[in-house]
Design a protein around this motif. Structure first.
Motif, PDB file in Angstrom:
ATOM      1  N   ASN A 126       0.862  -1.186   0.000  1.00  0.00           N
ATOM      2  CA  ASN A 126       0.000   0.000   0.000  1.00  0.00           C
ATOM      3  C   ASN A 126       0.897   1.236   0.000  1.00  0.00           C
ATOM      4  O   ASN A 126       0.919   2.028   0.939  1.00  0.00           O
ATOM      5  N   ALA A 127       1.650   1.382  -1.081  1.00  0.00           N
ATOM      6  CA  ALA A 127       2.725   2.371  -1.140  1.00  0.00           C
ATOM      7  C   ALA A 127       2.234   3.808  -0.977  1.00  0.00           C
ATOM      8  O   ALA A 127       2.893   4.633  -0.324  1.00  0.00           O
ATOM      9  N   ALA A 128       1.091   4.129  -1.558  1.00  0.00           N
ATOM     10  CA  ALA A 128       0.603   5.510  -1.511  1.00  0.00           C
ATOM     11  C   ALA A 128       0.314   5.954  -0.081  1.00  0.00           C
ATOM     12  O   ALA A 128       0.719   7.038   0.347  1.00  0.00           O
ATOM     13  N   LYS A 129      -0.360   5.100   0.669  1.00  0.00           N
ATOM     14  CA  LYS A 129      -0.679   5.454   2.058  1.00  0.00           C
ATOM     15  C   LYS A 129       0.583   5.461   2.907  1.00  0.00           C
ATOM     16  O   LYS A 129       0.743   6.307   3.791  1.00  0.00           O
TER      17      LYS A 129
ATOM     18  N   PHE B 245     -11.572   7.659   9.297  1.00  0.00           N
ATOM     19  CA  PHE B 245     -10.414   8.050   8.488  1.00  0.00           C
ATOM     20  C   PHE B 245      -9.474   6.869   8.275  1.00  0.00           C
ATOM     21  O   PHE B 245      -8.895   6.705   7.193  1.00  0.00           O
ATOM     22  N   TYR B 246      -9.320   6.048   9.287  1.00  0.00           N
ATOM     23  CA  TYR B 246      -8.413   4.902   9.214  1.00  0.00           C
ATOM     24  C   TYR B 246      -8.762   3.969   8.063  1.00  0.00           C
ATOM     25  O   TYR B 246      -7.884   3.438   7.382  1.00  0.00           O
ATOM     26  N   ARG B 247     -10.036   3.784   7.797  1.00  0.00           N
ATOM     27  CA  ARG B 247     -10.452   2.802   6.798  1.00  0.00           C
ATOM     28  C   ARG B 247     -10.254   3.287   5.356  1.00  0.00           C
ATOM     29  O   ARG B 247     -10.382   2.494   4.429  1.00  0.00           O
ATOM     30  N   VAL B 248      -9.959   4.568   5.159  1.00  0.00           N
ATOM     31  CA  VAL B 248      -9.757   5.083   3.798  1.00  0.00           C
ATOM     32  C   VAL B 248      -8.514   4.429   3.184  1.00  0.00           C
ATOM     33  O   VAL B 248      -7.392   4.630   3.653  1.00  0.00           O
ATOM     34  N   ASP B 249      -8.714   3.619   2.179  1.00  0.00           N
ATOM     35  CA  ASP B 249      -7.631   2.940   1.442  1.00  0.00           C
ATOM     36  C   ASP B 249      -6.721   2.097   2.338  1.00  0.00           C
ATOM     37  O   ASP B 249      -5.559   1.859   1.998  1.00  0.00           O
ATOM     38  N   GLU B 250      -7.225   1.632   3.474  1.00  0.00           N
ATOM     39  CA  GLU B 250      -6.355   0.906   4.410  1.00  0.00           C
ATOM     40  C   GLU B 250      -5.954  -0.463   3.893  1.00  0.00           C
ATOM     41  O   GLU B 250      -4.826  -0.911   4.128  1.00  0.00           O
ATOM     42  N   HIS B 251      -6.828  -1.151   3.196  1.00  0.00           N
ATOM     43  CA  HIS B 251      -6.528  -2.526   2.789  1.00  0.00           C
ATOM     44  C   HIS B 251      -6.322  -2.679   1.281  1.00  0.00           C
ATOM     45  O   HIS B 251      -6.501  -3.763   0.739  1.00  0.00           O
ATOM     46  N   VAL B 252      -5.916  -1.602   0.647  1.00  0.00           N
ATOM     47  CA  VAL B 252      -5.621  -1.658  -0.786  1.00  0.00           C
ATOM     48  C   VAL B 252      -4.400  -2.544  -1.025  1.00  0.00           C
ATOM     49  O   VAL B 252      -3.386  -2.427  -0.333  1.00  0.00           O
ATOM     50  N   ASN B 253      -4.525  -3.477  -1.958  1.00  0.00           N
ATOM     51  CA  ASN B 253      -3.428  -4.399  -2.321  1.00  0.00           C
ATOM     52  C   ASN B 253      -2.985  -5.289  -1.164  1.00  0.00           C
ATOM     53  O   ASN B 253      -1.831  -5.739  -1.130  1.00  0.00           O
ATOM     54  N   SER B 254      -3.875  -5.528  -0.206  1.00  0.00           N
ATOM     55  CA  SER B 254      -3.518  -6.361   0.942  1.00  0.00           C
ATOM     56  C   SER B 254      -3.210  -7.795   0.501  1.00  0.00           C
ATOM     57  O   SER B 254      -3.873  -8.341  -0.387  1.00  0.00           O
TER      58      SER B 254
ATOM     59  N   ALA C 152      -9.104  -4.557  -0.600  1.00  0.00           N
ATOM     60  CA  ALA C 152     -10.193  -3.694  -1.049  1.00  0.00           C
ATOM     61  C   ALA C 152      -9.705  -2.754  -2.138  1.00  0.00           C
ATOM     62  O   ALA C 152      -8.506  -2.471  -2.249  1.00  0.00           O
ATOM     63  N   VAL C 153     -10.645  -2.269  -2.915  1.00  0.00           N
ATOM     64  CA  VAL C 153     -10.297  -1.287  -3.940  1.00  0.00           C
ATOM     65  C   VAL C 153     -10.181   0.077  -3.270  1.00  0.00           C
ATOM     66  O   VAL C 153     -10.772   0.314  -2.203  1.00  0.00           O
ATOM     67  N   PRO C 154      -9.422   0.998  -3.849  1.00  0.00           N
ATOM     68  CA  PRO C 154      -9.289   2.335  -3.254  1.00  0.00           C
ATOM     69  C   PRO C 154     -10.629   3.059  -3.172  1.00  0.00           C
ATOM     70  O   PRO C 154     -11.525   2.844  -3.991  1.00  0.00           O
ATOM     71  N   HIS C 155     -10.762   3.912  -2.176  1.00  0.00           N
ATOM     72  CA  HIS C 155     -11.950   4.760  -2.071  1.00  0.00           C
ATOM     73  C   HIS C 155     -12.035   5.673  -3.288  1.00  0.00           C
ATOM     74  O   HIS C 155     -11.010   6.174  -3.780  1.00  0.00           O
ATOM     75  N   THR C 156     -13.232   5.909  -3.743  1.00  0.00           N
ATOM     76  CA  THR C 156     -13.434   6.964  -4.730  1.00  0.00           C
ATOM     77  C   THR C 156     -13.500   8.296  -3.980  1.00  0.00           C
ATOM     78  O   THR C 156     -13.728   8.327  -2.751  1.00  0.00           O
ATOM     79  N   LEU C 157     -13.328   9.390  -4.702  1.00  0.00           N
ATOM     80  CA  LEU C 157     -13.447  10.697  -4.059  1.00  0.00           C
ATOM     81  C   LEU C 157     -14.866  10.901  -3.527  1.00  0.00           C
ATOM     82  O   LEU C 157     -15.053  11.453  -2.435  1.00  0.00           O
TER      83      LEU C 157
END
Length: 325
Positions: free
Chosen positions: A58-61, A261-270, A277-282
């Motif tokens: 999850n490089a971005a986060k 806030f924690y759940r935003v993109d937390e499990h992307v590419n887990s 999970a897929v990234p949150h949309t805006l």
């Protein structure tokens, strides 16, 4: 001749302990509870999975939280120097705006001007750093525009420095809140992730997870109040109540915001496909923070009603406040 107990010398004429001693007791009790709860947890079978920062997948986060931690040290140092040197005594409304917008700018502009390495190929609205800033910006705006009036009414808080004001709230604080809240929510992410990755899922971990949220929300609120106590132009009618009960009142913000806030993109590419999970949309990001903000507003108002305190919002759309000399 009767002898008084040793601790009676610690109390004031009203029989209250000094706020510092009271808060040490409260925070020590919280730490003891959390430590005790960890003893009843089942450790994660994969010891290497336990971490504070996001996984490398999850490089971005990961990159944004690293940036936030580094910049946090910068803005805290600058703010500390402003308060310690007393240079704010020479500030006018423009000086406060310049300081707060200047310190907020690195967070606000980073996704646009200096995209993180892992996000350079992504459209702006798909970057985690942009979504995180949008989340915090919305929560900060609503917090200042609405929630500040609960502090005015319930805790009799007052800002008395020269300022451009929107709805009777210094506009500079809308920007100050942004960098404060990015830091707070970065640290909450670290703590919640550590709990989630260190112990096996179950009711015991869930209870610990939420206990950490409540504890860190209270700690955050108290430390902010303590850290700005040397700034004389933010005051409370009752300092003792502001630190003890007021920290719990302010902590309501974070009881809601930290887990959302924690759940935003937390499990992307887990690597765990059951969590991936897929990234949150805006769109999703915006509506989650709006929902969280409404819940905070309701909780604050429930407290106000329970205390039977009227809410007064006499704010004007815009004006410049000058303190009386």
């Amino acid at each position: 001749m009767s002898k008084s107990l040793p601790f009676t010398s610690w109390t004031d004429e009203n029989g209250q302990m000094p706020v510092e001693i009271t808060m040490v007791g409260i925070l020590a009790s919280i730490c003891a509870v959390i430590l005790g709860m960890t003893l009843f947890q089942s450790p994660n079978k994969d010891k290497k999975a336990s971490r504070f920062l996001p996984a490398s997948e999850n490089a971005a986060k990961l990159e944004f939280e690293q940036f936030a931690l580094v910049y946090t040290a910068v803005w805290i140092f600058i703010f500390a120097m402003v308060v310690a040197t007393g240079v704010y005594e020479h500030f006018n409304e423009n000086s406060y705006m310049q300081l707060c917008t200047g310190l907020a700018a690195p967070f606000l502009l980073q996704p646009v001007i200096f995209p993180l390495k892992s996000e350079r190929h992504l459209p702006l609205t798909e970057r985690y750093s942009f979504k995180a800033n949008v989340w915090i910006a919305i929560f900060s705006f609503i917090g200042n525009y609405w929630y500040t009036h609960y502090f005015y009414s319930v805790l009799q808080a007052r800002y008395t420095f020269p300022a451009h004001r929107l709805n009777d709230v210094p506009i500079a604080l809308f920007f100050a809140t942004h960098f404060y809240f990015v830091t707070y929510h970065t640290f909450s992410n670290l703590l919640l992730r550590k709990v989630e990755t260190s112990f096996q899922a179950g009711s015991a971990r869930t209870l610990l997870f939420w206990t950490v949220i409540f504890a860190f929300a209270y700690f955050t609120a108290f430390m902010e109040s303590l850290s700005i106590s040397a700034f004389p132009y933010y005051s409370f009618q009752d300092k003792y109540m502001a630190y003890t009960l007021g920290s719990a009142f302010y902590g309501i913000y974070f009881i809601v915001s930290y887990p959302v806030f924690y759940r935003v993109d937390e499990h992307v590419n887990s690597k765990d496909k059951t969590k991936s999970a897929v990234p949150h949309t805006l769109f999703q990001t915006v509506f989650e923070v709006l929902g969280a903000s409404m819940l905070v507003l309701c909780l604050l108002d429930f407290c106000r009603i329970a205390l039977d305190i009227p809410l007064t919002i006499p704010g004007k759309a815009f004006y410049i406040y000058y303190p009386r000399r």
